[in-house]
Design an enzyme around this catalytic site. Structure first.
Site, PDB file in Angstrom:
ATOM      1  N   LEU A 127       0.784  -1.268   0.208  1.00  0.00           N
ATOM      2  CA  LEU A 127       0.053   0.213   0.228  1.00  0.00           C
ATOM      3  C   LEU A 127       0.875   0.985  -0.314  1.00  0.00           C
ATOM      4  O   LEU A 127       0.800   1.971  -0.831  1.00  0.00           O
ATOM      5  CB  LEU A 127      -0.977   0.419   1.632  1.00  0.00           C
ATOM      6  CG  LEU A 127      -2.053   1.113   1.454  1.00  0.00           C
ATOM      7  CD1 LEU A 127      -2.702   1.327   0.337  1.00  0.00           C
ATOM      8  CD2 LEU A 127      -2.588   1.592   2.745  1.00  0.00           C
ATOM      9  N   THR A 128       1.743   1.198   0.770  1.00  0.00           N
ATOM     10  CA  THR A 128       2.161   3.250   0.960  1.00  0.00           C
ATOM     11  C   THR A 128       3.434   2.633  -0.064  1.00  0.00           C
ATOM     12  O   THR A 128       3.890   2.403  -0.719  1.00  0.00           O
ATOM     13  CB  THR A 128       3.296   2.982   2.306  1.00  0.00           C
ATOM     14  OG1 THR A 128       2.905   2.342   3.259  1.00  0.00           O
ATOM     15  CG2 THR A 128       4.175   3.827   2.396  1.00  0.00           C
ATOM     16  N   GLU A 129       3.509   4.085  -0.251  1.00  0.00           N
ATOM     17  CA  GLU A 129       4.071   4.523  -1.272  1.00  0.00           C
ATOM     18  C   GLU A 129       5.241   6.216  -0.759  1.00  0.00           C
ATOM     19  O   GLU A 129       4.419   6.910   0.327  1.00  0.00           O
ATOM     20  CB  GLU A 129       3.514   5.468  -2.357  1.00  0.00           C
ATOM     21  CG  GLU A 129       3.095   3.871  -3.415  1.00  0.00           C
ATOM     22  CD  GLU A 129       1.590   4.853  -4.317  1.00  0.00           C
ATOM     23  OE1 GLU A 129       2.052   6.237  -4.171  1.00  0.00           O
ATOM     24  OE2 GLU A 129       0.781   3.694  -4.749  1.00  0.00           O
ATOM     25  N   THR A 160       7.081  -4.915   3.927  1.00  0.00           N
ATOM     26  CA  THR A 160       6.967  -6.672   4.629  1.00  0.00           C
ATOM     27  C   THR A 160       7.175  -7.267   4.255  1.00  0.00           C
ATOM     28  O   THR A 160       5.902  -7.589   3.247  1.00  0.00           O
ATOM     29  CB  THR A 160       6.212  -6.299   5.918  1.00  0.00           C
ATOM     30  OG1 THR A 160       6.355  -4.996   7.559  1.00  0.00           O
ATOM     31  CG2 THR A 160       6.371  -7.322   7.009  1.00  0.00           C
ATOM     32  N   ARG A 274      21.880  -9.145  39.920  1.00  0.00           N
ATOM     33  CA  ARG A 274      22.857  -8.178  39.856  1.00  0.00           C
ATOM     34  C   ARG A 274      22.667  -7.173  41.347  1.00  0.00           C
ATOM     35  O   ARG A 274      21.912  -6.960  41.629  1.00  0.00           O
ATOM     36  CB  ARG A 274      22.234  -6.921  38.318  1.00  0.00           C
ATOM     37  CG  ARG A 274      23.223  -6.049  39.070  1.00  0.00           C
ATOM     38  CD  ARG A 274      24.462  -5.805  37.921  1.00  0.00           C
ATOM     39  NE  ARG A 274      25.341  -4.795  37.978  1.00  0.00           N
ATOM     40  CZ  ARG A 274      26.712  -4.715  37.423  1.00  0.00           C
ATOM     41  NH1 ARG A 274      27.387  -5.800  37.776  1.00  0.00           N
ATOM     42  NH2 ARG A 274      27.218  -3.646  37.962  1.00  0.00           N
ATOM     43  N   GLU A 369       1.104  -0.411  11.178  1.00  0.00           N
ATOM     44  CA  GLU A 369      -0.443  -0.284  10.933  1.00  0.00           C
ATOM     45  C   GLU A 369      -1.102   1.455  12.003  1.00  0.00           C
ATOM     46  O   GLU A 369      -2.190   1.026  13.123  1.00  0.00           O
ATOM     47  CB  GLU A 369      -1.047  -1.141  12.497  1.00  0.00           C
ATOM     48  CG  GLU A 369      -0.160  -2.712  11.642  1.00  0.00           C
ATOM     49  CD  GLU A 369      -1.215  -2.893  10.199  1.00  0.00           C
ATOM     50  OE1 GLU A 369      -1.702  -2.038  10.157  1.00  0.00           O
ATOM     51  OE2 GLU A 369      -0.602  -3.779   9.661  1.00  0.00           O
ATOM     52  N   SER A 372       1.126   6.373  15.951  1.00  0.00           N
ATOM     53  CA  SER A 372       0.239   6.252  16.808  1.00  0.00           C
ATOM     54  C   SER A 372      -0.944   8.378  16.973  1.00  0.00           C
ATOM     55  O   SER A 372      -2.208   8.160  17.237  1.00  0.00           O
ATOM     56  CB  SER A 372       1.227   6.796  18.361  1.00  0.00           C
ATOM     57  OG  SER A 372       1.181   5.594  18.588  1.00  0.00           O
TER      58      SER A 372
HETATM   59  C1  LIG Z   1       8.570  -2.140  10.253  1.00  0.00           C
HETATM   60  C2  LIG Z   1       7.485  -1.359   9.284  1.00  0.00           C
HETATM   61  C3  LIG Z   1       6.356  -2.098   8.566  1.00  0.00           C
HETATM   62  C4  LIG Z   1       6.453  -1.641   7.818  1.00  0.00           C
HETATM   63  N1  LIG Z   1       5.124  -2.571   6.944  1.00  0.00           N
HETATM   64  C5  LIG Z   1       4.231  -2.350   5.408  1.00  0.00           C
HETATM   65  C6  LIG Z   1       3.803  -3.317   4.513  1.00  0.00           C
HETATM   66  O1  LIG Z   1       3.701  -4.823   4.863  1.00  0.00           O
HETATM   67  N2  LIG Z   1       2.977  -2.405   3.858  1.00  0.00           N
HETATM   68  C7  LIG Z   1       2.301  -1.535   3.659  1.00  0.00           C
HETATM   69  O2  LIG Z   1       1.448  -0.342   2.927  1.00  0.00           O
HETATM   70  N3  LIG Z   1       3.137  -0.379   4.715  1.00  0.00           N
HETATM   71  C8  LIG Z   1       4.182  -0.700   5.458  1.00  0.00           C
HETATM   72  N4  LIG Z   1       4.935  -0.154   6.386  1.00  0.00           N
HETATM   73  C9  LIG Z   1       4.658   2.173   6.210  1.00  0.00           C
HETATM   74  C10 LIG Z   1       3.772   2.297   7.956  1.00  0.00           C
HETATM   75  O3  LIG Z   1       2.328   1.799   7.181  1.00  0.00           O
HETATM   76  C11 LIG Z   1       3.357   3.603   7.189  1.00  0.00           C
HETATM   77  O4  LIG Z   1       4.794   4.084   7.484  1.00  0.00           O
HETATM   78  C12 LIG Z   1       3.040   4.553   7.981  1.00  0.00           C
HETATM   79  O5  LIG Z   1       1.733   4.478   7.467  1.00  0.00           O
HETATM   80  C13 LIG Z   1       3.628   6.449   8.235  1.00  0.00           C
HETATM   81  O6  LIG Z   1       3.580   6.772   6.964  1.00  0.00           O
HETATM   82  P1  LIG Z   1       4.651   7.470   6.571  1.00  0.00           P
HETATM   83  O7  LIG Z   1       5.807   6.612   6.972  1.00  0.00           O
HETATM   84  O8  LIG Z   1       4.795   8.176   4.996  1.00  0.00           O
HETATM   85  O9  LIG Z   1       4.845   8.173   7.262  1.00  0.00           O
HETATM   86  P2  LIG Z   1       4.134   9.581   7.104  1.00  0.00           P
HETATM   87  O10 LIG Z   1       2.714   9.470   7.108  1.00  0.00           O
HETATM   88  O11 LIG Z   1       4.846  10.823   6.665  1.00  0.00           O
HETATM   89  O12 LIG Z   1       3.790  10.492   9.224  1.00  0.00           O
HETATM   90  C14 LIG Z   1       5.004  11.127  10.083  1.00  0.00           C
HETATM   91  C15 LIG Z   1       4.290  11.156  11.368  1.00  0.00           C
HETATM   92  O13 LIG Z   1       3.645  12.349  10.779  1.00  0.00           O
HETATM   93  C16 LIG Z   1       2.778  12.270  11.119  1.00  0.00           C
HETATM   94  N5  LIG Z   1       1.313  12.271  10.860  1.00  0.00           N
HETATM   95  C17 LIG Z   1       0.909  11.885   9.877  1.00  0.00           C
HETATM   96  N6  LIG Z   1      -0.135  12.316   9.788  1.00  0.00           N
HETATM   97  C18 LIG Z   1      -0.861  12.897  10.844  1.00  0.00           C
HETATM   98  C19 LIG Z   1      -1.907  13.629  10.909  1.00  0.00           C
HETATM   99  N7  LIG Z   1      -3.102  13.286  10.232  1.00  0.00           N
HETATM  100  N8  LIG Z   1      -2.731  13.790  12.123  1.00  0.00           N
HETATM  101  C20 LIG Z   1      -1.322  13.592  12.577  1.00  0.00           C
HETATM  102  N9  LIG Z   1       0.413  13.529  13.374  1.00  0.00           N
HETATM  103  C21 LIG Z   1       0.226  13.114  12.004  1.00  0.00           C
HETATM  104  C22 LIG Z   1       3.375  10.707  12.550  1.00  0.00           C
HETATM  105  O14 LIG Z   1       3.768  11.252  13.357  1.00  0.00           O
HETATM  106  C23 LIG Z   1       4.105   9.900  11.586  1.00  0.00           C
HETATM  107  O15 LIG Z   1       4.180   9.752  12.493  1.00  0.00           O
HETATM  108  C24 LIG Z   1       5.210  -0.363   7.164  1.00  0.00           C
HETATM  109  C25 LIG Z   1       6.093   0.193   7.846  1.00  0.00           C
HETATM  110  C26 LIG Z   1       7.021  -0.028   8.976  1.00  0.00           C
HETATM  111  C27 LIG Z   1       8.610   0.801   9.767  1.00  0.00           C
END
Ligand SMILES: Cc1cc2nc3c(=O)[nH]c(=O)nc-3n(C[C@H](O)[C@H](O)[C@H](O)COP(=O)(O)OP(=O)(O)OC[C@H]3O[C@@H](n4cnc5c(N)ncnc54)[C@H](O)[C@@H]3O)c2cc1C
Length: 399
Positions: A127-129, A160, A274, A369, A372
């Site tokens: 899903l993620t891009e 993943t 310890r 998932e 927070s």
């Molecule tokens: C170990 C790991 C496994 C993963 N596995 C998968 C997978 O199998 N398939 C898949 O598709 N994706 C996967 N992901 C991707 C994951 O779902 C995304 O990293 C996540 O959705 C966040 O997107 P981003 O990294 O682009 O962060 P961004 O969208 O850039 O967000 C960065 C930060 O900004 C803040 N933020 C963003 N939007 C808001 C808002 N509206 N309100 C408040 N705060 C906000 C949050 O603090 C957030 O953490 C994985 C990620 C990791 C780290």
């Protein structure tokens, strides 16, 4: 393939099998896994034999069909070991199998689910891009219908199991004229097709032995019958993903509890052994305060997860309760890991103690998932909306 005898196990005997597998095979191999930088293949084979790829898949399709409460109880056992092990089968038992189960055509279910349950078809959820993380509906990967095939172009990241999946559930825009979620469909893409390539990151902060990879799709042609749900799946991709996402979120919440449980077991042993100031660290009131507080935190998260699982099994997916459990449990795991790492002193930074490794691993659970802050925001939005309707809270317990 699942050992055929396991189909005759009661849940209690299966749970004991998984507890023993964790204690006797997964935990002892953690350092070997770290040294090798990957989950040893013999353990992936063992995971398949003991049925871990099939815990959520119905017996009709070759799985073990445990209900959500049972799946959560199992997760609490196997995530006492490194949560990296879980990553190897999590995309099969959660996101992918549940979407196929709920929304696939009968042909798709019959073809894919038995191989997934047996651990012979590892699937990844793509899903993620780069431009679509928290706001997944902005995804740009395209799937254009040409004759009877969809031609896919785009790049997925942080996926993943990207490196070892045999197939991907790819979310792509099948209707370029519709922005946002409604133009998105889910397509099943064989990882060996021409135009598919994957790459792994050079560095990970935690989860290093199961790196999240990139998937590159360059004019990848798949039959239109690979659309999840068949033709009626057009534009429904993100809606179809939701049950799998809620399923996975609850499993992640349980993973946080499993990890924190192990951390507390490890630290209790450490502070008991310890000695400083001529006495075990465990005799210090300040240390006891940390232990007691962390124990209460783990118990609170466990109760939330179990309650979420029981509600899930009752029928309606209690998505707000699940979001709250995932939010609380993931933050709890980091708090517990950090406090316990402090009690290790220098061993928290130097050497092979499992707590510093788990401290890094659980950090990711606050990001995937639903991060927070996203859960906090979504819960607040739901509370305000529900409040305007009837003055109650979402997923209210009130009669
Ligand atoms: C170990 C790991 C496994 C993963 N596995 C998968 C997978 O199998 N398939 C898949 O598709 N994706 C996967 N992901 C991707 C994951 O779902 C995304 O990293 C996540 O959705 C966040 O997107 P981003 O990294 O682009 O962060 P961004 O969208 O850039 O967000 C960065 C930060 O900004 C803040 N933020 C963003 N939007 C808001 C808002 N509206 N309100 C408040 N705060 C906000 C949050 O603090 C957030 O953490 C994985 C990620 C990791 C780290």
């Amino acid at each position: 393939m699942i050992n055929p005898e396991i189909y005759d196990y009661t849940f209690d005997s299966y749970r004991k099998l998984i507890a023993d597998f964790t204690e006797n095979e997964l935990i002892p191999a953690e350092n070997e896994m770290v040294q090798a930088g990957a989950v040893p293949e013999r353990l992936v084979k063992r995971m398949a034999e003991v049925g871990l790829f099939g815990i959520s898949i119905p017996r009709k399709y070759g799985g073990l069909e445990w209900n959500m409460e049972q799946q959560v109880l199992l997760t609490l056992e196997f995530t006492r070991a490194s949560c990296v092990y879980r990553s190897r089968f999590s995309t099969v038992i959660g996101l992918c199998s549940q979407a196929i189960l709920d929304h696939g055509t009968e042909d798709q279910r019959a073809e894919l689910l038995p191989k997934m349950a047996a651990g012979e078809l590892v699937t990844a959820f793509a899903l993620t891009e780069e431009g679509a993380g928290s706001d997944a509906a902005q995804l740009a990967t395209s799937a254009v219908l040409e004759n009877e095939n969809y031609v896919l172009n785009g790049d997925k990241r942080y996926i993943t199991n990207a490196g070892w999946a045999h197939a991907f559930v790819v979310f792509a825009r099948t209707d370029q004229s519709i922005p946002g979620a409604k133009g998105v469909s889910a397509l099943i893409v064989d990882a060996t097709l021409p135009g598919v390539s994957t790459s792994l990151p050079t560095r990970m902060n935690g989860h290093a032995e199961a790196p999240v990879g990139e998937i590159h799709l360059n004019n990848v042609s798949v039959p239109s019958s690979n659309m999840l749900g068949g033709a009626r799946g057009g534009g429904q991709g993100l809606t179809m993903a939701l049950r799998g996402i809620n399923h996975a979120r609850l499993h992640v919440a349980a993973t946080c509890v499993g990890q924190a449980t192990r951390i507390l077991e490890e630290i209790t042993s450490h502070v008991t052994d310890r000695e400083q100031f001529n006495a075990p660290l465990a005799d210090l009131g300040a240390v006891q305060a940390v232990l007691g507080e962390c124990f209460a935190e783990v118990e609170a998260a466990r109760a939330l997860v179990m309650e979420g699982a029981r509600s899930f099994d009752e029928g309606d997916v209690p998505r707000h309760r699940i979001a709250a459990a995932k939010l609380f449990a993931s933050e709890m795991a980091s708090r517990v890991a950090d406090k316990c790492l402090q009690l290790l002193g220098g061993e928290g930074i130097v050497g092979d103690h499992p707590i510093p490794r788990m401290w890094r691993d659980v950090r990711a659970l606050r990001i995937y998932e639903g991060s927070s802050p996203i859960h906090e925001r979504n819960l607040a939005v739901a509370m305000i909306r529900q409040g305007k309707i009837d003055g109650r809270l979402p997923n209210s317990y009130r009669v």
